[in-house]
Enzyme design. Structure first.
Site, PDB file in Angstrom:
ATOM      1  N   LYS A  22      40.952 -38.916  10.679  1.00 18.44           N
ATOM      2  CA  LYS A  22      42.156 -38.288  11.223  1.00 18.44           C
ATOM      3  C   LYS A  22      42.504 -36.991  10.500  1.00 18.44           C
ATOM      4  CE  LYS A  22      44.937 -41.716  10.333  1.00 18.44           C
ATOM      5  NZ  LYS A  22      44.071 -42.702   9.648  1.00 18.44           N
TER       6      LYS A  22
ATOM      7  N   ARG B 211      53.354 -45.755  11.131  1.00 18.11           N
ATOM      8  CA  ARG B 211      52.419 -46.838  10.785  1.00 18.11           C
ATOM      9  C   ARG B 211      53.003 -48.210  10.977  1.00 18.11           C
ATOM     10  NH1 ARG B 211      48.138 -45.400   6.188  1.00 18.11           N
ATOM     11  NH2 ARG B 211      48.433 -43.185   6.364  1.00 18.11           N
TER      12      ARG B 211
ATOM     13  N   ARG C  35      34.028 -41.493  -0.402  1.00 20.79           N
ATOM     14  CA  ARG C  35      34.753 -40.233  -0.220  1.00 20.79           C
ATOM     15  C   ARG C  35      35.123 -39.605  -1.564  1.00 20.79           C
ATOM     16  NH1 ARG C  35      39.946 -40.274   3.630  1.00 20.79           N
ATOM     17  NH2 ARG C  35      40.867 -41.620   2.047  1.00 20.79           N
TER      18      ARG C  35
ATOM     19  N   ARG D 182      39.981 -40.735  -4.665  1.00 21.18           N
ATOM     20  CA  ARG D 182      41.373 -41.168  -4.633  1.00 21.18           C
ATOM     21  C   ARG D 182      41.472 -42.560  -5.258  1.00 21.18           C
ATOM     22  NH1 ARG D 182      43.460 -40.081   1.435  1.00 21.18           N
ATOM     23  NH2 ARG D 182      44.205 -42.192   1.089  1.00 21.18           N
TER      24      ARG D 182
ATOM     25  N   ARG E 214      44.124 -51.742   2.543  1.00 18.58           N
ATOM     26  CA  ARG E 214      44.545 -50.743   3.547  1.00 18.58           C
ATOM     27  C   ARG E 214      44.064 -51.129   4.940  1.00 18.58           C
ATOM     28  NH1 ARG E 214      41.931 -45.943   0.781  1.00 18.58           N
ATOM     29  NH2 ARG E 214      42.454 -44.685   2.605  1.00 18.58           N
TER      30      ARG E 214
HETATM   31  P1  ADP Z   1      44.631 -43.373   4.903  1.00 15.73           P
HETATM   32  O1  ADP Z   1      45.053 -43.167   6.321  1.00 15.73           O
HETATM   33  O2  ADP Z   1      43.206 -42.999   4.661  1.00 15.73           O
HETATM   34  O3  ADP Z   1      45.003 -44.707   4.346  1.00 15.73           O
HETATM   35  P2  ADP Z   1      46.733 -41.569   3.993  1.00 15.73           P
HETATM   36  O4  ADP Z   1      46.480 -40.401   3.142  1.00 15.73           O
HETATM   37  O5  ADP Z   1      47.205 -41.354   5.375  1.00 15.73           O
HETATM   38  O6  ADP Z   1      45.356 -42.357   3.955  1.00 15.73           O
HETATM   39  O7  ADP Z   1      47.764 -42.564   3.286  1.00 15.73           O
HETATM   40  C1  ADP Z   1      47.604 -42.962   1.935  1.00 15.73           C
HETATM   41  C2  ADP Z   1      48.711 -43.942   1.524  1.00 15.73           C
HETATM   42  O8  ADP Z   1      49.992 -43.318   1.664  1.00 15.73           O
HETATM   43  C3  ADP Z   1      48.832 -45.208   2.365  1.00 15.73           C
HETATM   44  O9  ADP Z   1      47.933 -46.226   1.957  1.00 15.73           O
HETATM   45  C4  ADP Z   1      50.295 -45.588   2.116  1.00 15.73           C
HETATM   46  O10 ADP Z   1      50.470 -46.186   0.846  1.00 15.73           O
HETATM   47  C5  ADP Z   1      50.990 -44.247   2.088  1.00 15.73           C
HETATM   48  N1  ADP Z   1      51.469 -43.846   3.437  1.00 15.73           N
HETATM   49  C6  ADP Z   1      51.045 -42.787   4.175  1.00 15.73           C
HETATM   50  N2  ADP Z   1      51.692 -42.710   5.344  1.00 15.73           N
HETATM   51  C7  ADP Z   1      52.562 -43.768   5.366  1.00 15.73           C
HETATM   52  C8  ADP Z   1      53.504 -44.251   6.301  1.00 15.73           C
HETATM   53  N3  ADP Z   1      53.705 -43.655   7.488  1.00 15.73           N
HETATM   54  N4  ADP Z   1      54.208 -45.365   5.977  1.00 15.73           N
HETATM   55  C9  ADP Z   1      54.033 -45.989   4.808  1.00 15.73           C
HETATM   56  N5  ADP Z   1      53.152 -45.590   3.889  1.00 15.73           N
HETATM   57  C10 ADP Z   1      52.425 -44.491   4.139  1.00 15.73           C
END
Ligand code: ADP
Ligand code: ZN
Length: 215
Positions: free
Chosen positions: A20, A95, A129, A162, A173
């Site tokens: 994404k 989410r 990654r 990360r 996740r």
């Molecule tokens: P990925 O989609 O690869 O898990 P992101 O960079 O989008 O990675 O998100 C990393 C972390 O940030 C998530 O595992 C969560 O802890 C937090 N996070 C991101 N967006 C949200 C959201 N909309 N609601 C709650 N936590 C979030």
């Protein structure tokens, strides 16, 4: 009177590792709208040790979602910026159903693009990654390695993994995605906003499918 240009208020939905972020950066540039990644905003808050960052850090390391109220407040503030007036691309938000319902109150959505990809591919993409903290470039040790091990091709920065890309948080996740985020697919399908795209294949092939979906 000239017609107003079409509004692009887009959500990218999909499991972690679906690509994404890469695709969002590209599409946002093409459409001239801001790419708003809640993950990136949260990581910036963590790096700057803001009160939000201090609170979010533990959840993120464990691969758990940051509480809805914190993320919602952060996003609402981001969307108040003038650059978001003519559209936005939300990457990693909403989410949860709570977030999706809150969103309808302050930011309308025209299209939701769902990234469809087999689970087996995700695990590898995530654990392999590496990214550049300096310029944001993303690599994969297997499929897209940097020319010099550990070093960014674009800026020479030192690549890092990360903390939540280690196997255990990755597992959490993926589980979190299935339990809390996947129900949003139904939700947006019912509203007639959902486009499902195959997220496998080359970056160009995927980007082409996305452009069709948001056209
Ligand atoms: P990925 O989609 O690869 O898990 P992101 O960079 O989008 O990675 O998100 C990393 C972390 O940030 C998530 O595992 C969560 O802890 C937090 N996070 C991101 N967006 C949200 C959201 N909309 N609601 C709650 N936590 C979030
Ligand atoms: Zn770099």
């Amino acid at each position: 009177m000239p017609l107003a240009p079409p509004m692009h208020r887009i959500v990218f939905l999909g499991p972690p590792g679906a690509g994404k972020g890469t695709q969002a950066a590209e599409l946002a540039k093409v459409l001239g709208i801001p790419h708003i990644s809640t993950g990136d905003l949260l990581r910036a808050a963590v790096a700057q040790h803001t009160p939000l960052g201090i609170e979010a850090d533990g959840y993120m390391r464990a691969g758990k979602l940051v509480p809805d109220d914190l993320v919602l407040r952060m996003l609402q503030e981001r969307l108040r910026s003038p650059d978001a007036r003519s559209g936005y691309l939300l990457d990693g938000f909403p989410r949860t159903l709570v977030q999706a319902e809150a969103l309808t109150g302050f930011a309308p959505i025209d299209r939701v693009v769902s990234f469809e990809i087999p689970e087996s591919v995700l695990m590898e993409r995530l654990t392999q990654r590496r990214s550049c903290p300096n310029c944001g470039a993303v690599y994969n040790l297997v499929t897209q390695p940097p020319r010099v091990a550990g070093t960014c091709d674009k800026c020479g920065g030192t690549l890092v993994g990360r903390p939540d890309d280690r196997p255990e948080p990755v597992y959490t996740r993926l589980q979190t995605y299935h339990r809390q985020t996947a129900p949003l697919l139904e939700h947006y399908a019912r509203l007639g906003l959902l486009s499902r795209i195959d997220a496998q294949g080359s970056r160009e092939a995927v980007s082409e499918r996305i452009r069709k979906a948001v056209a």
